[in-house]
Design a protein around this motif. Structure first.
Motif, mmCIF file in Angstrom:
data_model
loop_
_atom_site.group_PDB
_atom_site.id
_atom_site.type_symbol
_atom_site.label_atom_id
_atom_site.label_comp_id
_atom_site.label_asym_id
_atom_site.label_seq_id
_atom_site.Cartn_x
_atom_site.Cartn_y
_atom_site.Cartn_z
ATOM 1 N N ARG A 1 -10.968 -67.564 -82.975
ATOM 2 C CA ARG A 1 -11.532 -66.230 -82.737
ATOM 3 C C ARG A 1 -11.315 -65.792 -81.296
ATOM 4 N NH1 ARG A 1 -12.422 -63.022 -86.932
ATOM 5 N NH2 ARG A 1 -13.917 -63.876 -88.363
ATOM 6 N N GLU B 1 -7.754 -64.897 -80.672
ATOM 7 C CA GLU B 1 -7.463 -63.617 -81.305
ATOM 8 C C GLU B 1 -7.961 -62.463 -80.431
ATOM 9 O OE1 GLU B 1 -7.666 -61.718 -85.725
ATOM 10 O OE2 GLU B 1 -9.426 -62.858 -85.089
ATOM 11 N N ALA B 2 -9.172 -62.579 -79.916
ATOM 12 C CA ALA B 2 -9.703 -61.534 -79.031
ATOM 13 C C ALA B 2 -8.859 -61.437 -77.768
ATOM 14 C CB ALA B 2 -11.156 -61.836 -78.678
ATOM 15 N N MET C 1 -14.187 -56.060 -82.712
ATOM 16 C CA MET C 1 -13.793 -56.847 -83.877
ATOM 17 C C MET C 1 -14.929 -57.001 -84.888
ATOM 18 S SD MET C 1 -11.613 -59.748 -81.806
ATOM 19 C CE MET C 1 -11.402 -60.869 -83.191
ATOM 20 N N ILE D 1 -11.945 -51.632 -86.837
ATOM 21 C CA ILE D 1 -10.852 -52.383 -87.466
ATOM 22 C C ILE D 1 -10.018 -51.466 -88.350
ATOM 23 C CG2 ILE D 1 -10.306 -54.226 -89.114
ATOM 24 C CD1 ILE D 1 -12.785 -55.715 -87.994
ATOM 25 N N SER E 1 -7.722 -49.405 -86.195
ATOM 26 C CA SER E 1 -6.953 -50.142 -85.182
ATOM 27 C C SER E 1 -5.496 -50.308 -85.609
ATOM 28 C CB SER E 1 -7.575 -51.522 -84.967
ATOM 29 O OG SER E 1 -6.769 -52.291 -84.112
ATOM 30 N N MET F 1 -6.302 -57.988 -87.759
ATOM 31 C CA MET F 1 -7.296 -58.990 -87.397
ATOM 32 C C MET F 1 -8.297 -59.133 -88.518
ATOM 33 S SD MET F 1 -9.472 -56.536 -84.946
ATOM 34 C CE MET F 1 -8.031 -55.515 -84.795
ATOM 35 N N ARG G 1 -12.380 -59.407 -89.454
ATOM 36 C CA ARG G 1 -13.666 -58.960 -88.900
ATOM 37 C C ARG G 1 -14.418 -60.150 -88.321
ATOM 38 N NH1 ARG G 1 -18.993 -58.032 -90.782
ATOM 39 N NH2 ARG G 1 -19.974 -56.470 -89.451
#
Length: 160
Positions: A91, A94-95, A119, A125, A128, A132, A134
């Motif tokens: 996570r 990913e961020a 996110m 989302i 965007s 990704m 959630r």
């Protein structure tokens, strides 16, 4: 000092603490993480020395994966590593990736926390340009990270 701040928030320094998700000990390490870090069967995850050793290995591994080296040195880097301890490296990476893709700084806790918040919002989302999953637990991770950092800074100030 950082490990103490984390242990306080994870278990209130109780080595017999077991979470509803199966995390054990002072640092709330899960058996899956212990095995992933190379601990053989027959270990006592509630043993403080074992538990802290595993947590330190996880922190170091996450710091390397995030590009901060063996030991993060800035408060931003430390906060991002703390977040990765709470929500997992996937996570956090990913961020970090999304922050950089959006033109932000991947080594800024403020930017990472803002992206984690985004996110967690289905409407963000949906609009965007980035793919990704959630991240519904983002508020928990951000709150945990900020609380740990506040206590860490208190400990740091008391000892200096």
């Amino acid at each position: 000092r950082l490990m103490s701040a984390m242990a306080y928030h994870e278990s209130r320094f109780r080595n017999d603490q077991v979470s509803h998700k199966g995390a054990v000990g002072l640092m709330q390490v899960t058996p899956i993480v212990a095995e992933d870090l190379g601990l053989d069967e027959g270990y006592d995850l509630a043993d403080p020395a074992t538990n802290i050793w595993l947590a330190a290995r996880l922190i170091r591994r996450n710091s390397r994966a995030l590009g901060f080296g063996d030991f993060p040195t800035t408060d931003d880097h430390i906060a991002i590593v703390v977040a990765s301890y709470n929500c997992g490296i996937t996570r956090t990476l990913e961020a970090q990736r999304l922050v950089v893709a959006a033109g932000g700084m991947g080594d800024s806790w403020e930017d990472i926390a803002e992206m984690m918040t985004n996110m967690s919002r289905p409407e963000w989302i949906a609009t965007s340009d980035y793919k990704m999953r959630r991240f519904g637990d983002a508020p928990v991770t951000i709150g945990y990270t900020n609380a740990v950092m506040e206590l860490y800074n208190t400990y740091r100030g008391a000892i200096n």
